[in-house]
Design a protein around this motif. Sequence first.
Motif, short mmCIF file in Angstrom:
data_model
loop_
_atom_site.label_atom_id
_atom_site.label_comp_id
_atom_site.label_asym_id
_atom_site.label_seq_id
_atom_site.Cartn_x
_atom_site.Cartn_y
_atom_site.Cartn_z
N SER A 45 0.89 -1.18 0.02
CA SER A 45 -0.06 0.07 0.08
C SER A 45 0.86 1.29 0.11
CB SER A 45 -0.78 0.05 1.28
OG SER A 45 -0.23 0.21 2.29
N LEU A 47 0.73 3.55 2.31
CA LEU A 47 0.85 3.97 3.60
C LEU A 47 2.28 4.66 3.99
CD1 LEU A 47 -1.33 1.68 5.51
CD2 LEU A 47 -1.74 4.00 5.30
N ASP A 51 1.68 6.89 8.81
CA ASP A 51 -0.15 6.82 8.85
C ASP A 51 -0.60 5.63 9.74
OD1 ASP A 51 -0.36 8.70 6.76
OD2 ASP A 51 0.20 7.54 5.21
N ASP A 52 -1.60 5.92 9.95
CA ASP A 52 -2.34 4.74 10.86
C ASP A 52 -3.93 4.55 10.39
OD1 ASP A 52 -3.05 2.96 12.59
OD2 ASP A 52 -3.29 4.79 14.63
N VAL A 53 -3.95 3.84 9.21
CA VAL A 53 -5.46 3.86 8.75
C VAL A 53 -5.74 2.19 9.16
CG1 VAL A 53 -6.71 3.55 6.75
CG2 VAL A 53 -4.94 5.29 6.86
N CYS A 193 -13.88 -0.05 2.07
CA CYS A 193 -12.46 0.01 1.45
C CYS A 193 -12.24 -1.17 0.65
CB CYS A 193 -11.61 0.53 2.32
SG CYS A 193 -11.68 -0.77 3.77
N LYS A 230 -10.64 6.33 0.81
CA LYS A 230 -10.55 7.76 0.50
C LYS A 230 -11.44 8.54 1.50
CE LYS A 230 -10.45 10.97 -3.38
NZ LYS A 230 -10.82 11.26 -4.82
N GLU A 231 -10.72 9.24 2.38
CA GLU A 231 -11.33 10.21 3.11
C GLU A 231 -10.86 11.61 3.35
OE1 GLU A 231 -10.57 7.99 6.95
OE2 GLU A 231 -12.35 6.84 6.77
N MET A 233 -8.49 13.11 4.99
CA MET A 233 -7.13 13.27 5.05
C MET A 233 -6.20 12.07 4.64
SD MET A 233 -6.87 16.22 6.61
CE MET A 233 -5.08 16.17 7.17
N SER A 234 -6.88 11.00 4.05
CA SER A 234 -6.39 9.84 3.38
C SER A 234 -6.80 9.48 2.15
CB SER A 234 -6.57 8.67 4.66
OG SER A 234 -6.23 9.03 5.72
N ASP A 235 -6.10 9.08 1.25
CA ASP A 235 -6.23 8.40 -0.21
C ASP A 235 -5.40 7.08 -0.03
OD1 ASP A 235 -7.23 7.72 -2.32
OD2 ASP A 235 -6.71 9.32 -3.37
N VAL A 236 -5.73 6.00 0.51
CA VAL A 236 -4.92 4.82 0.55
C VAL A 236 -5.28 3.83 -0.16
CG1 VAL A 236 -3.86 3.19 2.28
CG2 VAL A 236 -4.25 5.42 3.08
#
Length: 251
Positions: A45, A47, A51-53, A193, A230-231, A233-236
């Motif tokens: 990924s 990340l 990052d902490d998803v 996701c 996809k949020e 603050m995140s696009d992982v």
Amino acid sequence: MFKKAIFSVSIVTLFPCLALAQDVEASKDGYNHLSLSYDATFCSSNLSALDDVEGIPGSFTLNGMSLNYLHGFHIPVTNLPMFIETGASLGFNNGSYVDEGYDLDFNHNRPTVSIDSRNTLSFRNFNLEIPVFYLYRFQTSRRFSIAPYAGFNFKIHLAIGIKEKWQTMNGNQYTEDEYEWTNAYDKEVWGKCWNRFQVGAGAGVRIALDNKWTFSAQYLFDLNPVAHLKEDMSDVKAHTATLRIAAGYKF
């Protein structure tokens, strides 16, 4: 006498040619192929280390096996041994990803680093693959052939299970919290996701002994991610690639 000798030599040389012609002609027939494979699926990924998803891991490997069936259709517009292969593969794999947290201690002006937490994500996956390959067979001898192939692969994830295990340092011991297996497609737990369907591409090579026993190696990589979150603050995105080593039988 001289004519008889010429006739005898002609007969002796004619039979191998006829047999070779039959082998070449037989190599154009359709066929079925069964194999059992070891699969190493690499997951990665985008990340970063900071990052902490939750629910999407970093880079790790799944190990498993697949039962594979293929049927080869000879391409009729040519006399060459060119085929289109399609069929189905039913596979299972599992593995785990470990994410560790660190604690910095600045006592005595000498900073030390220690692990204060560990999160283990375990995965198990059942999937169905439908390949469509173009294959060309080189019949190097009566008993040996080699066939490179390439094409596309369509994967359906029948089930993906995820289990979390948390370990936190409490004094000199870890305290553990372990959860039950949950479905990756449970929207209340993991959101939306994880993808059920992936399209991939790849290539491989197969050798055959006596036109029956086969050994092959292939590499497949996915064109769309297995997970995408996809949020604000995140696009992982998490992608997979598979190295498959197989032994089989052609009939």
